[in-house]
Design an enzyme around this catalytic site. Structure first.
Site, PDB file in Angstrom:
ATOM      1  N   TYR A 180      31.049   7.647 -27.287  1.00  0.00           N
ATOM      2  CA  TYR A 180      31.044   6.466 -26.409  1.00  0.00           C
ATOM      3  C   TYR A 180      31.869   5.393 -27.098  1.00  0.00           C
ATOM      4  O   TYR A 180      31.429   4.837 -28.109  1.00  0.00           O
ATOM      5  CB  TYR A 180      29.599   6.011 -26.166  1.00  0.00           C
ATOM      6  CG  TYR A 180      28.716   7.192 -25.809  1.00  0.00           C
ATOM      7  CD1 TYR A 180      28.645   7.671 -24.506  1.00  0.00           C
ATOM      8  CD2 TYR A 180      28.028   7.892 -26.810  1.00  0.00           C
ATOM      9  CE1 TYR A 180      27.905   8.799 -24.201  1.00  0.00           C
ATOM     10  CE2 TYR A 180      27.281   9.024 -26.512  1.00  0.00           C
ATOM     11  CZ  TYR A 180      27.223   9.474 -25.206  1.00  0.00           C
ATOM     12  OH  TYR A 180      26.500  10.596 -24.910  1.00  0.00           O
ATOM     13  N   HIS A 232      16.910  17.793 -27.284  1.00  0.00           N
ATOM     14  CA  HIS A 232      15.455  17.588 -27.210  1.00  0.00           C
ATOM     15  C   HIS A 232      14.834  18.779 -26.504  1.00  0.00           C
ATOM     16  O   HIS A 232      15.511  19.488 -25.742  1.00  0.00           O
ATOM     17  CB  HIS A 232      15.135  16.288 -26.446  1.00  0.00           C
ATOM     18  CG  HIS A 232      15.822  16.195 -25.104  1.00  0.00           C
ATOM     19  ND1 HIS A 232      15.351  16.827 -23.981  1.00  0.00           N
ATOM     20  CD2 HIS A 232      16.974  15.579 -24.720  1.00  0.00           C
ATOM     21  CE1 HIS A 232      16.160  16.591 -22.965  1.00  0.00           C
ATOM     22  NE2 HIS A 232      17.174  15.843 -23.379  1.00  0.00           N
ATOM     23  N   ASP A 284      18.476  19.516 -17.037  1.00  0.00           N
ATOM     24  CA  ASP A 284      19.060  18.292 -17.607  1.00  0.00           C
ATOM     25  C   ASP A 284      20.490  18.614 -18.048  1.00  0.00           C
ATOM     26  O   ASP A 284      20.696  19.117 -19.141  1.00  0.00           O
ATOM     27  CB  ASP A 284      18.184  17.848 -18.797  1.00  0.00           C
ATOM     28  CG  ASP A 284      18.699  16.589 -19.475  1.00  0.00           C
ATOM     29  OD1 ASP A 284      19.638  15.965 -18.974  1.00  0.00           O
ATOM     30  OD2 ASP A 284      18.122  16.241 -20.534  1.00  0.00           O
ATOM     31  N   HIS A 331      23.141   8.834 -30.564  1.00  0.00           N
ATOM     32  CA  HIS A 331      21.907   9.533 -30.166  1.00  0.00           C
ATOM     33  C   HIS A 331      21.865  10.913 -30.814  1.00  0.00           C
ATOM     34  O   HIS A 331      22.815  11.325 -31.472  1.00  0.00           O
ATOM     35  CB  HIS A 331      21.772   9.616 -28.643  1.00  0.00           C
ATOM     36  CG  HIS A 331      22.863  10.368 -27.932  1.00  0.00           C
ATOM     37  ND1 HIS A 331      22.965  11.739 -27.960  1.00  0.00           N
ATOM     38  CD2 HIS A 331      23.897   9.935 -27.165  1.00  0.00           C
ATOM     39  CE1 HIS A 331      23.996  12.117 -27.228  1.00  0.00           C
ATOM     40  NE2 HIS A 331      24.596  11.043 -26.742  1.00  0.00           N
ATOM     41  N   GLU A 364      23.479  18.266 -26.410  1.00  0.00           N
ATOM     42  CA  GLU A 364      24.162  17.201 -25.672  1.00  0.00           C
ATOM     43  C   GLU A 364      24.913  16.210 -26.556  1.00  0.00           C
ATOM     44  O   GLU A 364      24.612  15.016 -26.562  1.00  0.00           O
ATOM     45  CB  GLU A 364      23.167  16.456 -24.782  1.00  0.00           C
ATOM     46  CG  GLU A 364      21.885  15.987 -25.459  1.00  0.00           C
ATOM     47  CD  GLU A 364      20.992  15.207 -24.479  1.00  0.00           C
ATOM     48  OE1 GLU A 364      21.474  14.231 -23.902  1.00  0.00           O
ATOM     49  OE2 GLU A 364      19.833  15.613 -24.311  1.00  0.00           O
ATOM     50  N   HIS A 388      21.961   4.857 -20.743  1.00  0.00           N
ATOM     51  CA  HIS A 388      20.985   5.077 -19.662  1.00  0.00           C
ATOM     52  C   HIS A 388      21.369   4.316 -18.398  1.00  0.00           C
ATOM     53  O   HIS A 388      20.521   3.705 -17.743  1.00  0.00           O
ATOM     54  CB  HIS A 388      19.576   4.692 -20.124  1.00  0.00           C
ATOM     55  CG  HIS A 388      19.011   5.630 -21.145  1.00  0.00           C
ATOM     56  ND1 HIS A 388      17.948   5.322 -21.960  1.00  0.00           N
ATOM     57  CD2 HIS A 388      19.382   6.892 -21.490  1.00  0.00           C
ATOM     58  CE1 HIS A 388      17.701   6.337 -22.762  1.00  0.00           C
ATOM     59  NE2 HIS A 388      18.550   7.305 -22.501  1.00  0.00           N
ATOM     60  N   GLU A 393      26.273  18.275 -21.744  1.00  0.00           N
ATOM     61  CA  GLU A 393      24.881  18.666 -21.985  1.00  0.00           C
ATOM     62  C   GLU A 393      24.541  19.953 -21.256  1.00  0.00           C
ATOM     63  O   GLU A 393      24.765  20.060 -20.051  1.00  0.00           O
ATOM     64  CB  GLU A 393      23.937  17.546 -21.510  1.00  0.00           C
ATOM     65  CG  GLU A 393      22.470  17.898 -21.658  1.00  0.00           C
ATOM     66  CD  GLU A 393      21.536  16.729 -21.336  1.00  0.00           C
ATOM     67  OE1 GLU A 393      21.913  15.876 -20.510  1.00  0.00           O
ATOM     68  OE2 GLU A 393      20.437  16.694 -21.908  1.00  0.00           O
ATOM     69  N   ASP A 426      24.825  12.555 -15.645  1.00  0.00           N
ATOM     70  CA  ASP A 426      23.689  13.150 -16.354  1.00  0.00           C
ATOM     71  C   ASP A 426      22.560  13.207 -15.350  1.00  0.00           C
ATOM     72  O   ASP A 426      22.001  12.170 -14.982  1.00  0.00           O
ATOM     73  CB  ASP A 426      23.329  12.289 -17.568  1.00  0.00           C
ATOM     74  CG  ASP A 426      22.179  12.891 -18.383  1.00  0.00           C
ATOM     75  OD1 ASP A 426      21.494  13.800 -17.894  1.00  0.00           O
ATOM     76  OD2 ASP A 426      21.966  12.410 -19.515  1.00  0.00           O
ATOM     77  N   ARG A 472      29.871  12.886 -22.471  1.00  0.00           N
ATOM     78  CA  ARG A 472      28.752  13.697 -22.961  1.00  0.00           C
ATOM     79  C   ARG A 472      28.829  15.038 -22.253  1.00  0.00           C
ATOM     80  O   ARG A 472      29.211  15.099 -21.078  1.00  0.00           O
ATOM     81  CB  ARG A 472      27.401  13.010 -22.694  1.00  0.00           C
ATOM     82  CG  ARG A 472      26.210  13.805 -23.197  1.00  0.00           C
ATOM     83  CD  ARG A 472      24.915  12.973 -23.319  1.00  0.00           C
ATOM     84  NE  ARG A 472      24.419  12.411 -22.084  1.00  0.00           N
ATOM     85  CZ  ARG A 472      24.512  11.126 -21.742  1.00  0.00           C
ATOM     86  NH1 ARG A 472      25.096  10.262 -22.548  1.00  0.00           N
ATOM     87  NH2 ARG A 472      24.033  10.690 -20.587  1.00  0.00           N
ATOM     88  N   HIS A 483      12.026  15.212 -21.597  1.00  0.00           N
ATOM     89  CA  HIS A 483      11.902  15.170 -23.061  1.00  0.00           C
ATOM     90  C   HIS A 483      10.552  15.811 -23.354  1.00  0.00           C
ATOM     91  O   HIS A 483       9.518  15.149 -23.381  1.00  0.00           O
ATOM     92  CB  HIS A 483      11.978  13.728 -23.581  1.00  0.00           C
ATOM     93  CG  HIS A 483      13.315  13.098 -23.322  1.00  0.00           C
ATOM     94  ND1 HIS A 483      13.533  11.753 -23.345  1.00  0.00           N
ATOM     95  CD2 HIS A 483      14.524  13.658 -23.034  1.00  0.00           C
ATOM     96  CE1 HIS A 483      14.817  11.508 -23.082  1.00  0.00           C
ATOM     97  NE2 HIS A 483      15.429  12.643 -22.881  1.00  0.00           N
ATOM     98  N   ASP A 491       0.818  -1.214   0.000  1.00  0.00           N
ATOM     99  CA  ASP A 491       0.000   0.000   0.000  1.00  0.00           C
ATOM    100  C   ASP A 491       0.856   1.271   0.000  1.00  0.00           C
ATOM    101  O   ASP A 491       0.406   2.332   0.413  1.00  0.00           O
ATOM    102  CB  ASP A 491      -0.947  -0.008   1.207  1.00  0.00           C
ATOM    103  CG  ASP A 491      -0.187  -0.136   2.508  1.00  0.00           C
ATOM    104  OD1 ASP A 491       1.047  -0.345   2.460  1.00  0.00           O
ATOM    105  OD2 ASP A 491      -0.828  -0.030   3.570  1.00  0.00           O
TER     106      ASP A 491
HETATM  107  N1  GLY Z   1      18.874  12.619 -19.237  1.00  0.00           N
HETATM  108  C1  GLY Z   1      18.126  12.360 -20.366  1.00  0.00           C
HETATM  109  C2  GLY Z   1      18.646  13.055 -21.526  1.00  0.00           C
HETATM  110  O1  GLY Z   1      19.696  13.642 -21.464  1.00  0.00           O
HETATM  111  O2  GLY Z   1      18.008  13.118 -22.537  1.00  0.00           O
HETATM  112 MN    MN Z   2      18.927  15.474 -22.291  1.00  0.00          MN
HETATM  113 MN    MN Z   3      20.593  14.401 -19.751  1.00  0.00          MN
END
Ligand code: GLY
Ligand code: MN
Ligand code: MN
Length: 433
Positions: free
Chosen positions: A381, A347, A264, A343, A377, A236, A400, A253, A398, A354, A33
């Site tokens: 890799y 976004h 982000d 990628h 970003e 991820h 970002e 990240d 990365r 997103h 619960d």
């Molecule tokens: N942390 C998700 C992205 O960078 O899109």
């Molecule tokens: Mn992002």
């Molecule tokens: Mn991110």
């Protein structure tokens, strides 16, 4: 003056007559619960400001649109155990509805609202149980055809129209996004301080959360990625349970949610405080791609220019580092760079990390306009492979940032987060001294 009623009026002004029905998110059980922390549906919140579960917005769209809220009743017993509930009367006053009623009245009232309407606006497919409920309402109205009632012929998804509104942030939203960004910058700086060799990734995650919570952001905007060493090549990665080693790069990240709005940021830095030669070479390349992308972040430029600019820099750099062979044109044409960059470069960012909003209009990348907010970003890799020299193996980087389009160019909402090699090495030395 709260913005919600004017947003509802603007939405209604764009839609043909009918009834819009938009439920908020359900609560989810984590175990027995005990629930996951509740998070409202972003579009529902955007149009209502209302944060409680078990709520539905209805807008009757016609000459004079009427906004109605269905929500939980006041309940002394539940309020003693779980906390305050607005109840329909107070919610209606506070959030500027034309009327509000108990969620218990939803079925009977919606059936009346749907009678003789040409269409219903509803997010079909968002939730199977709500889809079934809509079908039930429509069938109930259809069953009354001999009494002279007609049911809507059309079910139209309102999410595209709402997304288009959400894409353009107003001044209040930009302020909240700035504040969310500022908190996140401090969190990333704090993480750099504590992410020393011998520390567990989750302990570094705790430092991010510490900074979020103490600044009023009670939830991360998404599961934080604290990826040391080879984990940085898992896009991820959220297990966050490895112990950081000397010589590792650490890719973090992470973003906080403030007043519903996400930040982000990704930063990649050396655990030791000093980049190695190969780490620095790859880092400088990703940073150059970021700079090239950001130069395309201005009103009137197509959205995809940023991605194209980043890819071009990364591809040339991968050739120069002898990680890829062939000419730049060949690498771009055959997309061999995707071995290391798989990628996209950004976004939309807002209530959802997103965020809502179309990237193409009539099949073409849309152009950037004032008030749009997004991430930039780029990354690389480098997993072990036959064409990868040992010195580059397991490097994952990365960078970002969060960016808003302004009248003249762009504003970086994540400004102040160490980003160049010199800034990162300098900050780590200072913070750990
Ligand atoms: N942390 C998700 C992205 O960078 O899109
Ligand atoms: Mn992002
Ligand atoms: Mn991110």
């Amino acid at each position: 003056m709260q913005p919600y009623s004017s947003r509802r009026a603007r939405l209604a002004g764009q839609l043909q007559p009918g009834v819009l029905i938009l439920p908020t998110s359900p609560e989810f059980a984590r175990n027995a619960d005990t629930g996951y922390p509740y998070r409202f549906d972003s579009s529902f919140f955007y149009l209502t400001g209302f944060q409680e579960p078990e709520a539905v917005l209805a807008i009757v769209i016609g000459d004079t649109p009427q906004s109605l809220l269905y929500c939980r009743d006041k309940n002394e017993e539940r309020e003693i155990w779980d906390g305050y509930r607005y109840g329909p009367t107070k919610a209606s006053e506070t959030f500027g509805f034309d009327a509000a009623a108990s969620i218990g009245e939803l079925d009977s009232q919606i059936i009346e609202l749907l009678k003789n309407q040409p269409r219903v606006y509803f997010p079909l497919g968002m939730d199977a149980s709500w889809d079934a409920r809509l079908t039930g309402w429509l069938n109930t109205v259809r069953a009354q055809s001999r009494a002279g009632f007609t049911a809507p012929d059309e079910v139209v998804d309102p999410r595209g129209a709402i997304a288009e509104m959400r894409l353009f942030k107003d001044e209040h939203e930009l302020d909240v996004l700035r504040q969310s960004g500022r908190i996140n910058v401090e969190a990333h700086k704090r993480a750099m301080r504590f992410a020393t060799p011998g520390t567990a990734e989750y302990a570094v995650e705790a430092e991010l959360l510490h900074e979020y919570y103490r600044n009023g952001s009670r939830f991360p905007a998404y599961s934080s990625i604290v990826a040391s060493g080879p984990n940085a090549c898992v896009l991820h990665y959220i297990e966050n349970n490895r112990t950081i080693r000397d010589g590792d790069l650490i890719l973090i990240d992470a973003g906080c949610e403030l007043g519903g709005y996400a930040s982000d940021i990704t930063r990649t830095f050396p655990a030791s405080g000093k980049f190695s030669g190969p780490q620095k070479a790859v880092y400088e390349l990703v940073l150059a791609a970021h700079v090239a992308a950001q130069a395309e972040a201005a009103p009137g430029k197509p959205w995809n220019n940023m991605h194209d600019a980043a890819v071009k820099v990364l591809a040339q750099g991968l050739i120069d580092l002898k990680l890829l062979t062939g000419s730049l044109d060949q690498v771009l044409e055959t997309e061999t760079y995707r071995q290391f960059y798989m990628h996209r470069t950004g976004h939309w960012l807002g209530l959802d990390v997103h965020d809502a909003g179309a990237y193409k209009l009539q099949g073409e990348w849309r152009t950037l306009e004032t008030g749009m907010v997004f991430t930039i970003e780029p990354g690389l890799y480098i997993r072990p492979a036959a064409n990868v020299p040992a010195e580059f193996e397991h490097i994952g980087i990365r960078i970002e940032d969060d960016v808003a389009i302004t009248a003249n160019g762009n504003e970086v909402l994540s400004a102040g987060c160490p980003r160049t090699v010199a800034e990162i090495e300098g900050w780590i030395a200072e913070a750990r001294a």
